[in-house]
Design a protein around this motif. Structure first.
Motif, short mmCIF file in Angstrom:
data_model
loop_
_atom_site.label_atom_id
_atom_site.label_comp_id
_atom_site.label_asym_id
_atom_site.label_seq_id
_atom_site.Cartn_x
_atom_site.Cartn_y
_atom_site.Cartn_z
N UNK A 69 0.63 -1.36 -0.10
CA UNK A 69 0.14 0.19 -0.41
C UNK A 69 0.48 1.13 0.15
N UNK A 70 0.73 2.24 -1.27
CA UNK A 70 1.65 3.23 -1.21
C UNK A 70 1.10 4.93 -2.25
N UNK A 71 1.65 5.74 -1.69
CA UNK A 71 1.35 6.90 -1.80
C UNK A 71 2.19 7.04 -3.55
N UNK A 72 0.69 7.30 -4.50
CA UNK A 72 1.78 8.07 -5.27
C UNK A 72 1.77 9.06 -5.73
N UNK A 73 2.73 10.00 -6.19
CA UNK A 73 2.64 11.60 -6.37
C UNK A 73 2.90 11.61 -7.41
N UNK A 74 2.30 12.62 -8.23
CA UNK A 74 2.33 12.91 -9.69
C UNK A 74 2.96 14.28 -9.27
N UNK A 75 4.07 15.08 -10.28
CA UNK A 75 4.37 16.66 -10.33
C UNK A 75 5.07 17.03 -11.58
N UNK A 76 5.17 18.13 -12.13
CA UNK A 76 5.78 18.43 -13.63
C UNK A 76 6.17 19.20 -13.24
N UNK A 77 7.65 19.26 -13.65
CA UNK A 77 9.45 19.66 -13.03
C UNK A 77 9.25 20.78 -14.34
N UNK A 78 8.74 20.66 -15.01
CA UNK A 78 8.95 21.65 -16.64
C UNK A 78 8.50 21.11 -17.64
N UNK A 79 8.64 22.02 -19.04
CA UNK A 79 7.54 21.38 -19.95
C UNK A 79 7.65 19.96 -20.23
N UNK A 80 7.38 18.76 -20.72
CA UNK A 80 7.69 17.96 -20.78
C UNK A 80 8.31 17.35 -19.49
N UNK A 81 8.72 17.57 -18.38
CA UNK A 81 9.37 16.93 -17.91
C UNK A 81 8.93 17.06 -16.70
N UNK A 82 8.64 15.86 -16.15
CA UNK A 82 7.42 14.89 -16.04
C UNK A 82 7.97 13.38 -14.30
N UNK A 83 7.35 13.62 -12.98
CA UNK A 83 8.38 12.69 -12.50
C UNK A 83 7.20 12.16 -10.82
N UNK A 84 6.91 10.53 -11.30
CA UNK A 84 6.16 10.25 -9.98
C UNK A 84 6.72 9.24 -9.61
#
Length: 742
Positions: free
Chosen positions: A396-411
């Protein structure tokens, strides 16, 4: 904004060396700290009030790089002297007074935020005391004796002492809840004797405002938020699902406890994101080459120096750690990949051979600005390795998504103990997921460059000795397997979406897609018969004299399109002193099928239909027909191979069902009895990196059948168990004989 535009100019190749700086810039934009006017600020501006026509000062905005340097220096020294300000101004290309005013504004801003936060807490406590005082006055005006129920005479306990005792009891109860929450989400044990306002600081290195991270609102991480505090639209506080958590909690959390839980969840997610970004950098000292020079292994000393050893819940004693990192270029956009990862159904379908089940338990934030940036959700998943000797991992986990720049994402994912454990009769591997995930960057040609990090702690004692080298090496559940599966699936989707020829009938293309769906259902059913999980309807049988490496399960047929009865599934795994490629090529070759398949009656098979799933001819869905006139049997077969493993799955199918599927009929009504093989590297030979060049592999064989061929039977017998046991042993021996294995 201008800062975002500058961060978006990334270039064609993937480079995360400055990603941490970009993340901090994106997380914090302060008008008083980053926006200035050339020529004056503070007291210097007041000096010109007597001028009748003062010229308007030129507006100046610091660059993201300047803000990053100033913020870093501010953390070390909030009050720089003249020499330090001069050095900074030369380094950043600013005037000395601009640096001076920036630090003045930054100190003022932090002081204001702290004062505002303290004032809100004081106002709330004041209101609470007033309410309690009113209750006390009413009670004293009409005292009641607890023994007789009549009017009571005030005892010797003073009003002040009575009120103090009540306040102490309330505070002790609140402190116990805070300590329980801190242990639950952050893995930071707190003594109940400590002050509730003295929670340990977060190791995320983030500042006070949550709004810097695209989630809105303001909070001092690790401290309870005031009751009724609004954390902004699209953020944690606005989630309907989150607002009901107090009603479900056994502690009966109310108001500030719910806000405290939100703050801790967000702090955990931000800490995990910060760790993932650092571990994904190509030039970081966190990774070193393995002894054979083929793979990267985690530098545990450097990791312990940079990060807290217990993000999330503390692991049990005896856990071992695995950490891997991999990179790849996939034929999909970053937005498309992010959408797949944040949707439990799409995620489990994309990685169907790896994920036994997945569900989104709670959506804490759906993102901001109509995008997935800032999305935060609690998920539950079971990850499997295709062998009955390795229990599925339930996390069981948290999933966090964020856009750091145009066309650059991290999950990023990180384990969290939320008290929602699934209870079932199947053995599951206890596993703790440390910050893991991927960083995705768009490329100009429509592809994406992806860096994947997997970091877990698990109980090794539940894994069979045969598979421990594979799992401990990171090949079994590591980053290379996720990337290899993603590459294969993206290639398959690209081929399916493109027409096979300029004049192909759209109905034929729809028929191919329908056949692919049927093959996927067949493969998922085959995997469920090998890997026991809570999503399976199988019951593990503990009868007879079965070998330790043999598993037999049974399930009732609940499909209304089939006659009621019992299906038996048998599976086992063996070590083969033969390369994985050789075993795969032998098993998928229709001309050699008679050497191991009893139903083919020692005769070859012919391929009636071939649907490609990749560039390699072995990655396909086929319809096979026996060339033996005495055996009129059709097989639906799917085979694939990538850097992490190979699979050959087949099921008998009749001609009527085949024609219905190809004519775009409903394939969900086609009964399937899948059997097949999963071939994995053994983790110890020359193919320790998962390639095909080694001289040995691990072969898993799985068979599903109706006992005694009786469709109406609702029971199974020892003869049925012995029959399926003998059949799977006979199949393994035939494969060994054909490959020349003693």
């Amino acid at each position: 904004m201008e800062g975002h535009s500058e961060m978006g100019l990334m270039g064609e190749s993937f480079d995360t060396s400055n990603l941490l700086g970009r993340m901090r810039d994106d997380e914090y934009e302060s008008r008083s700290g980053s926006d200035n006017f050339d020529g004056g600020s503070g007291d210097d501006q007041d000096a010109g009030d007597d001028q009748p026509h003062k010229k308007k000062k030129k507006y100046h905005r610091h660059t993201p790089q300047q803000i990053q340097e100033l913020e870093a220096f501010f953390k070390e020294c909030p009050h720089p002297d003249e020499k330090q300000r001069t050095d900074l101004s030369k380094k950043l290309g600013l005037e000395n007074k601009q640096v001076k005013f920036w630090f003045q504004n930054r100190r003022t801003q932090m002081k204001t935020q702290l004062e505002r936060h303290e004032n809100m807490i004081l106002r709330q406590e004041n209101d609470k005391l007033r309410a309690e005082n009113s209750v006390m006055k009413d009670a004293l005006a009409n005292p009641i004796c607890n023994n007789c129920g009549g009017p009571a005479i005030p005892g010797q306990i003073s009003l002040e002492e009575h009120q103090t005792r009540m306040e102490n009891a309330r505070l002790k109860d609140e402190l116990n809840r805070i300590c329980a929450l801190a242990n639950k989400f952050l893995g930071r044990p707190l003594s109940p004797l400590a002050s509730p306002m003295a929670l340990p600081p977060s190791n995320s290195g983030l500042e006070l405002a949550i709004g810097r991270n695209g989630l809105g609102g303001s909070s001092n991480f690790g401290m309870p938020l005031p009751m009724g505090f609004d954390v902004g639209d699209g953020a944690l506080g606005s989630s309907p699902a989150m607002s009901t958590m107090g009603a479900r909690s056994p502690m009966g959390m109310m108001g500030n406890e719910i806000q405290l839980e939100r703050s801790m969840l967000l702090d955990l997610a931000l800490s995990a994101m910060n760790e993932l970004i650092k571990m994904a950098q190509p030039d970081t000292s966190l990774w070193i080459k393995s002894s054979d020079g083929r793979n990267e292994v985690l530098n545990h000393d450097e990791y312990a120096r940079l990060f807290s050893p217990y993000i999330g819940s503390k692991p049990a004693a005896g856990y071992v750690t695995e950490a891997t990192r991999g990179t790849g270029v996939v034929s999909a956009s970053s937005l498309g990949l992010v959408e797949i990862l944040m949707d439990a159904d799409q995620w489990s379908e994309m990685f169907s051979s790896m994920i036994a089940s997945a569900a989104t338990v709670e959506v804490l934030s759906s993102g901001t600005g109509g995008t997935r940036s800032g999305a935060l959700q609690v998920m539950l998943a079971e990850v499997q390795l295709l062998s009955p000797l390795v229990p599925a991992r339930q996390v069981s986990f948290l999933r966090f998504c964020k856009q750091h720049a145009e066309g650059l994402w991290a999950v990023v994912d990180v384990s969290v103990d939320i008290g929602r454990n699934v209870t079932n009769s199947h053995p599951l591997m206890s596993c703790r997921r440390l910050p893991s995930g991927c960083v995705i960057q768009d490329m100009p040609n429509g592809f994406s460059n992806i860096t994947w990090v997997e970091h877990s702690q698990y109980d090794e004692s539940v894994i069979h000795q045969l598979y421990r080298p594979l799992v401990s090496s990171g090949i079994g559940f590591g980053a290379q397997r996720w990337i290899a599966t993603l590459l294969r699936q993206c290639d398959c989707l690209a081929i399916l979406r493109s027409p096979q020829g300029p004049s192909e009938d759209p109905t034929a293309q729809a028929g191919r897609t329908n056949m692919m769906k049927l093959a996927q259902r067949m493969t998922e059913c085959f995997c469920s018969g090998i890997c026991a999980s809570s999503a399976c309807k199988w019951d593990i049988l503990h009868i007879g004299n079965l070998a330790d490496d043999m598993r037999i399960m049974a399930r009732k047929i609940d499909d209304p399109t089939e006659a009621p009865g019992i299906v038996l599934s048998a599976s086992t795994s063996v070590w083969m002193p033969v390369s994985r490629k050789r075993v795969f090529d032998f098993l998928r070759d229709e001309n050699l099928r008679g050497e191991w398949d009893l139903l083919s009656k020692d005769g070859p098979m012919k391929e009636m239909l071939h649907i490609a799933k990749g560039q390699d001819r072995g990655n396909c869905v086929s319809i096979l027909h026996s060339a033996n006139s005495e055996c009129n049997v059709l097989y639906l077969q799917e085979s694939w191979s990538d850097a992490s493993g190979s699979m050959v799955v087949y099921s008998p199918i009749n001609m009527q069902a085949l024609q219905m599927v190809m004519s775009c009929g409903d394939s969900s009504f086609v009964p399937l009895r899948p059997s097949g093989f999963a071939i994995l590297p053994d983790g110890t030979s020359n193919n320790g990196d998962g390639s095909d060049g080694g001289g040995s592999c691990l072969l898993t064989v799985g068979l599903q059948m109706l006992p005694n061929g009786n469709h109406q039977s609702a029971k199974f017998t020892m003869e049925s168990v012995d029959a399926v046991n003998n059949l799977i042993s006979f199949t393994i021996q035939k494969v060994k004989d054909a490959l020349g294995v003693a």
